[in-house]
Write a protein that holds these residues in place. Structure first.
Motif, mmCIF file in Angstrom:
data_model
loop_
_atom_site.group_PDB
_atom_site.id
_atom_site.type_symbol
_atom_site.label_atom_id
_atom_site.label_comp_id
_atom_site.label_asym_id
_atom_site.label_seq_id
_atom_site.Cartn_x
_atom_site.Cartn_y
_atom_site.Cartn_z
ATOM 1 N N ILE A 141 -21.484 -10.664 -8.321
ATOM 2 C CA ILE A 141 -21.221 -9.546 -7.822
ATOM 3 C C ILE A 141 -20.549 -9.393 -6.531
ATOM 4 N N ASP A 142 -19.215 -8.966 -5.881
ATOM 5 C CA ASP A 142 -18.991 -8.920 -4.532
ATOM 6 C C ASP A 142 -18.360 -7.906 -4.416
ATOM 7 N N ALA A 143 -18.475 -6.960 -3.187
ATOM 8 C CA ALA A 143 -17.616 -6.165 -2.848
ATOM 9 C C ALA A 143 -16.384 -6.484 -2.169
ATOM 10 N N VAL A 144 -15.031 -5.919 -2.869
ATOM 11 C CA VAL A 144 -13.856 -6.356 -2.667
ATOM 12 C C VAL A 144 -12.965 -5.100 -2.267
ATOM 13 N N GLU A 145 -11.784 -5.350 -1.512
ATOM 14 C CA GLU A 145 -10.868 -4.459 -1.132
ATOM 15 C C GLU A 145 -10.404 -3.714 -2.402
ATOM 16 N N ASP A 146 -9.753 -2.478 -2.420
ATOM 17 C CA ASP A 146 -9.066 -1.758 -3.580
ATOM 18 C C ASP A 146 -7.909 -2.558 -3.913
ATOM 19 N N TYR A 147 -7.426 -3.135 -4.871
ATOM 20 C CA TYR A 147 -6.379 -3.778 -5.263
ATOM 21 C C TYR A 147 -5.214 -2.629 -5.398
ATOM 22 N N ALA A 148 -5.663 -1.283 -5.931
ATOM 23 C CA ALA A 148 -4.822 -0.296 -6.455
ATOM 24 C C ALA A 148 -3.941 0.184 -5.217
ATOM 25 N N HIS A 149 -4.326 0.028 -3.929
ATOM 26 C CA HIS A 149 -3.461 0.214 -2.610
ATOM 27 C C HIS A 149 -2.452 -0.393 -2.283
ATOM 28 N N ALA A 150 -2.369 -1.747 -2.995
ATOM 29 C CA ALA A 150 -1.393 -2.962 -2.529
ATOM 30 C C ALA A 150 -0.058 -2.641 -3.283
ATOM 31 N N VAL A 151 0.057 -1.513 -4.152
ATOM 32 C CA VAL A 151 1.557 -1.176 -4.496
ATOM 33 C C VAL A 151 1.869 0.137 -4.148
ATOM 34 N N PRO A 152 3.210 0.458 -4.173
ATOM 35 C CA PRO A 152 3.548 1.914 -3.655
ATOM 36 C C PRO A 152 3.099 3.093 -4.538
ATOM 37 N N SER A 153 2.910 4.027 -3.917
ATOM 38 C CA SER A 153 2.568 5.327 -4.582
ATOM 39 C C SER A 153 3.574 6.426 -4.899
ATOM 40 N N LYS A 154 4.372 6.105 -4.261
ATOM 41 C CA LYS A 154 5.869 6.925 -4.502
ATOM 42 C C LYS A 154 6.773 6.211 -5.107
ATOM 43 N N TYR A 155 7.646 7.031 -6.100
ATOM 44 C CA TYR A 155 8.740 6.448 -6.971
ATOM 45 C C TYR A 155 9.842 7.376 -7.293
ATOM 46 N N PRO A 156 11.129 7.060 -7.222
ATOM 47 C CA PRO A 156 11.338 5.384 -7.235
ATOM 48 C C PRO A 156 11.074 4.680 -5.970
ATOM 49 N N SER A 157 11.105 3.150 -6.124
ATOM 50 C CA SER A 157 10.857 2.350 -5.242
ATOM 51 C C SER A 157 11.797 1.263 -5.040
ATOM 52 N N ASP A 158 12.129 0.835 -3.980
ATOM 53 C CA ASP A 158 13.330 -0.160 -3.807
ATOM 54 C C ASP A 158 12.653 -1.553 -4.488
ATOM 55 N N GLU A 159 11.591 -1.734 -4.523
ATOM 56 C CA GLU A 159 11.162 -2.967 -4.838
ATOM 57 C C GLU A 159 10.286 -3.056 -6.130
ATOM 58 N N ARG B 193 11.589 13.358 -13.905
ATOM 59 C CA ARG B 193 10.251 13.347 -14.529
ATOM 60 C C ARG B 193 9.438 12.135 -14.738
ATOM 61 N N ASN B 194 9.988 11.057 -15.119
ATOM 62 C CA ASN B 194 9.122 9.887 -15.440
ATOM 63 C C ASN B 194 8.891 9.364 -13.950
ATOM 64 N N ASN B 195 9.618 9.609 -12.865
ATOM 65 C CA ASN B 195 9.249 9.102 -11.454
ATOM 66 C C ASN B 195 7.815 10.033 -11.210
ATOM 67 N N LEU B 196 8.233 11.429 -11.387
ATOM 68 C CA LEU B 196 7.018 12.125 -11.011
ATOM 69 C C LEU B 196 5.562 11.601 -11.672
ATOM 70 N N ARG B 197 5.742 11.503 -13.041
ATOM 71 C CA ARG B 197 4.487 11.082 -13.845
ATOM 72 C C ARG B 197 4.001 9.640 -13.127
ATOM 73 N N LYS B 198 4.768 8.563 -12.707
ATOM 74 C CA LYS B 198 4.355 7.471 -12.187
ATOM 75 C C LYS B 198 3.813 7.659 -11.135
ATOM 76 N N ARG B 199 4.129 8.708 -9.986
ATOM 77 C CA ARG B 199 3.265 9.083 -8.839
ATOM 78 C C ARG B 199 1.864 9.654 -9.280
#
Length: 448
Positions: free
Chosen positions: A156-174, A383-389
């Motif tokens: 068991i190891d404490a690690v960085e949160d992987y969920a912050h490695a992707v954008p939070s705002k959509y649409p995204s260019d990448e 609407r889908n981009n709002l749901r993604k965010r």
């Protein structure tokens, strides 16, 4: 007395005058309503807004002051413990239920204390599959003790949160994503199909219901990520048991007896007094109130088919187990041009559907209000981009109230949906696991 009554709100309210004004001048009608007692309604609404506004403020301060930690649990490779069925993880959930803490009036309304959730997750990042637990830092000892009790050689190891490695705002260019929450089809006292039912009754062989999910997770390529999250909130189960008891009585044919309140007694007092007076005057003995006789349910119980009896037994079994208020999310995230929804999304939904039954409980992806949907008609992309965010935000915060309402799942159901795999059945080559068993050094090692 008349003067006192005339000062009461709505005492001088003229309905005909109000209706005449409403038809010709709505603003004057509203003013008339306010001046003749309507202000009482607005004061009540104002008090309610202030009360719950205060409560939300205090709770937000309480949550903001908490410190969180993400723990990665590495699955043992060569150990006798990796052959355990999900029963070991069911015991783990029972231990985690110890995080429930009753909240006093002061703690709730002054300190803003709420029952904090924890999250159990299975994540694939470009094919590297890992098991995670997200919880308060102060709960780390409880989580580790619960895991080590069943898997002593886990890492068991404490690690960085992987969920912050992707954008939070959509649409995204990448980046792009598909996501949803799983909702229950039937009322939550109905149980899902659980791990004991995945065991062959003839050979005794157990078929792991998440084996195919882990297999596909391990095959994700560069730029692909899959996140599977089960958010749990410990509870005293009082509300769930009431719902379960109500459903059990309905299936048994026992009539529901509504509990009488003080207001019911006050309203019925004149009629009860009049009836008693009439019985005494006419010499008619009053019959005692009829009580609900459990024996009346026996004919209904005898008429139950084997399938109905099995449903009743399954509900009673679930009601007797420890459980949590639950919310399930799934996100498939990736670089544009990398996503393969049929491969990953269909596999995830199929893995969850293995626990569905037509006569009891089922889980399905929700697409009307929360999930990303291709069937929207108006402003589909916006609407889908709002749901993604919103999905990314809710996932990162491991939020219990954002999105759909939670539902109750018992420890047996949760252990079916989230458990360490039986490695002899899961061949996923990139499933993260320890290479050697850890143990304490011998006590007789000489020290210089």
């Amino acid at each position: 007395m008349d003067e006192w009554l005339s000062n009461l709100p709505f005492a001088n309210f003229n309905v005909d005058a109000f209706l005449d004004l409403a038809g010709s001048d709505p603003f004057t009608a509203m003013a008339y309503l306010l001046l003749n007692g309507g202000w009482v309604i607005f004061i009540g609404v104002f008090i309610w807004m202030v009360t719950y506004g205060w409560l939300e403020w205090r709770q937000n301060l309480f949550v903001a002051g908490r410190e969180w930690i993400l723990l990665r649990i590495t699955v043992p490779k060569a150990s006798e413990f990796n052959q355990q069925t999900p029963r070991a993880v069911e015991n783990l959930f029972a231990n985690l239920a110890g995080a429930h803490t009753p909240v006093s009036w002061k703690e709730r309304w002054i300190d803003g204390t709420i029952q904090m959730p924890l999250s159990l997750e299975i994540v694939s990042i470009e094919g590297q599959v890992g098991f995670y637990v997200y919880s308060l830092r102060q709960m780390r000892d409880l989580v580790e003790a619960a895991i080590y009790a069943q898997y002593p050689d886990a890492d068991i190891d404490a690690v960085e949160d992987y969920a912050h490695a992707v954008p939070s705002k959509y649409p995204s260019d990448e980046w792009d994503l598909w996501g949803t929450e799983m909702t229950n089809v039937a009322p939550d006292p109905y149980p899902l199909k659980t791990y004991p039912e995945f065991e062959d009754k003839v050979t005794g062989e157990y078929k792991d219901p998440i084996a195919n999910l882990l297999e596909v997770f391990s095959r994700l390529g560069s730029g692909e990520q899959a996140w599977y999250q089960i958010v749990l909130r410990p509870t005293d189960q009082k509300d769930f048991r009431q719902r379960a008891e109500k459903l059990i009585n309905k299936l048994k044919g026992i009539k529901e007896v509504k509990k009488r309140t003080i207001m019911d007694e006050v309203l019925d007092l004149p009629m009860t007094t009049l009836t008693t007076f009439a019985d005494v005057a006419m010499g008619t003995p009053s019959a005692p109130p009829k009580k609900n006789d459990p024996k009346e349910a026996f004919p209904r119980m005898m008429a139950l088919s084997p399938g109905e009896r099995g449903v009743l037994e399954a509900i009673e079994r679930k009601a007797g187990k420890i459980g949590f208020d639950t919310k399930i999310r799934f996100l498939y995230v990736g670089k544009k041009g990398k996503l393969s929804k049929p491969k990953v999304v269909n596999t995830f939904v199929g893995a969850i559907k293995q626990t569905n039954t037509f006569n009891m409980q089922s889980l399905k992806p929700e697409t009307k209000r929360v999930g990303v949907s291709g069937t929207l008609w108006w402003f589909k992309e916006r609407r889908n981009n709002l749901r993604k965010r919103k999905l990314v935000m809710a996932y990162r915060k491991r939020h219990m109230t954002m999105g759909l309402n939670s539902y109750f799942l018992c420890s047996e159901e949760l252990a079916t949906l989230w458990h360490f795999p039986i490695l002899s059945q899961v061949k996923a080559p990139q499933l993260r696991r320890t290479e050697a068993k850890k143990s304490e050094p011998p006590a007789n090692i000489p020290f210089a």
